[in-house]
Design an enzyme around this catalytic site. Structure first.
Site, PDB file in Angstrom:
ATOM      1  N   ASP A 295       0.839  -1.196   0.000  1.00  0.00           N
ATOM      2  CA  ASP A 295       0.000   0.000   0.000  1.00  0.00           C
ATOM      3  C   ASP A 295       0.878   1.252   0.000  1.00  0.00           C
ATOM      4  O   ASP A 295       1.988   1.243   0.541  1.00  0.00           O
ATOM      5  CB  ASP A 295      -0.887   0.037   1.247  1.00  0.00           C
ATOM      6  CG  ASP A 295      -2.053  -0.933   1.168  1.00  0.00           C
ATOM      7  OD1 ASP A 295      -2.409  -1.340   0.052  1.00  0.00           O
ATOM      8  OD2 ASP A 295      -2.596  -1.285   2.230  1.00  0.00           O
TER       9      ASP A 295
ATOM     10  N   ARG B 297      -2.057  -0.905  -8.350  1.00  0.00           N
ATOM     11  CA  ARG B 297      -3.377  -0.428  -7.930  1.00  0.00           C
ATOM     12  C   ARG B 297      -3.353   1.094  -8.039  1.00  0.00           C
ATOM     13  O   ARG B 297      -2.491   1.755  -7.454  1.00  0.00           O
ATOM     14  CB  ARG B 297      -3.665  -0.840  -6.486  1.00  0.00           C
ATOM     15  CG  ARG B 297      -5.008  -0.326  -5.957  1.00  0.00           C
ATOM     16  CD  ARG B 297      -5.128  -0.520  -4.448  1.00  0.00           C
ATOM     17  NE  ARG B 297      -4.988  -1.914  -4.088  1.00  0.00           N
ATOM     18  CZ  ARG B 297      -4.469  -2.330  -2.935  1.00  0.00           C
ATOM     19  NH1 ARG B 297      -4.006  -1.458  -2.058  1.00  0.00           N
ATOM     20  NH2 ARG B 297      -4.379  -3.618  -2.667  1.00  0.00           N
TER      21      ARG B 297
END
Length: 305
Positions: A132, A182
């Protein structure tokens, strides 16, 4: 008014006293609607249910900004155990993690050691791990670690945030690594010196990044609940004959469930981002900051207890 609300909840997300209170009272007050539980075993039946509906998952053991070496090793151990349980229960799930939970702010050697342990276990089971992205001050270090590990671990992905000015160049720099990316808007409070101040500019840049990464031939996860972003992606892949196995939509657990179901019916791959763990408070506050509608969602959770 929306900007004031966003800044207020972003401020609360960093309040350590409220974080301690949140841990004491658990995932009530609406957080249990968007968090899979305080332990991975609590999340397992929820993941199974999503899988039965045709959705795939990525799980994230919540927690960040760890400043203790032993805690970072404990968190690495939790990631490894979650990977083992995903494999044991044959769950259709990947794993997401934050480098500050694994020692990024302590030492480069520590975070690399923890990441290699996690990636080796994930590789054994054919599970993808996504790093992330956190706030802009850690963006460069995060991408450097991704690049260093990607050559040995193809099962590694990361995140690019469209609200940062640097993201277009980051996409260019990552292209040679055959990246699994992402693409998101971004949820941290940032200065106008590093991030677009207006929502339209953030949205436009996300569309640009989606187009660029897909046309570069890289696997792309479009992580957005925004109808316009989803519609743009659907039109883009249609115009360029991009097959459905080269991208997926990602949405947060407990949010836009009807949209998730609709996309599945249309033949798209949809992955649900399911966080779990005791450190849910900061995540919950950032979700409230992102969309004012989430505030009503949380209040409903409080008064339905």
């Amino acid at each position: 008014m929306e900007a004031i609300s966003k800044n207020f909840f972003l401020y609360l997300s960093n309040n350590k006293m409220l974080d301690r209170m949140a841990k004491r009272f658990g995932t009530r007050f609406g957080a249990d609607k968007i968090v899979g539980g305080e332990t991975f075993p609590q999340a397992i039946p929820l993941i199974k249910q999503l899988n039965e509906e045709g959705l795939v998952v990525t799980v994230d053991h919540l927690g960040e900004f760890v400043d203790c070496e032993s805690e970072s090793r404990d968190r690495a151990g939790e990631c490894i155990r979650s990977i083992q349980q995903i494999a044991a229960h044959q769950l259709q799930s990947e794993v997401s993690l934050k480098l500050t939970s694994l020692g990024l702010d302590i030492s480069h050697e520590l975070v690399m050691e923890n990441m290699e342990l996690i990636l080796k276990e994930a590789e054994k089971h054919g599970i993808t791990v996504t790093i992330d992205m956190e706030d802009s001050s850690r963006c460069g270090a995060t991408l450097d670690i991704y690049k260093a590990l990607k050559k040995d671990y193809p099962n590694l992905g990361t995140v690019v945030q469209s609200y940062l000015y640097r993201s277009d160049q980051d996409l260019d720099d990552l292209n040679e690594y055959d990246p699994y990316l992402r693409l998101v808007k971004g949820a941290y409070k940032e200065s106008g010196k590093v991030a677009f101040p207006e929502k339209k500019l953030v949205d436009d840049n996300l569309k640009h990044l989606i187009r660029k990464n897909l046309l570069n031939g890289n696997y792309t996860a479009i992580a957005s609940h925004d109808d316009a972003i989803v519609a743009y992606t659907k039109q883009l892949v249609k115009e360029h004959d991009i097959p459905n196995d080269r991208f997926e939509f990602q949405m947060l657990y407990g949010m836009r469930t009807q949209m998730q179901a609709d996309l599945l019916k249309e033949g798209y791959k949809v992955r649900v981002y399911m966080p779990y763990g005791e450190d849910w408070y900061g995540y919950f506050m950032r979700r409230l900051a992102e969309r004012p509608a989430n505030i009503a969602f949380a209040m409903k959770g409080i008064f339905s207890k």
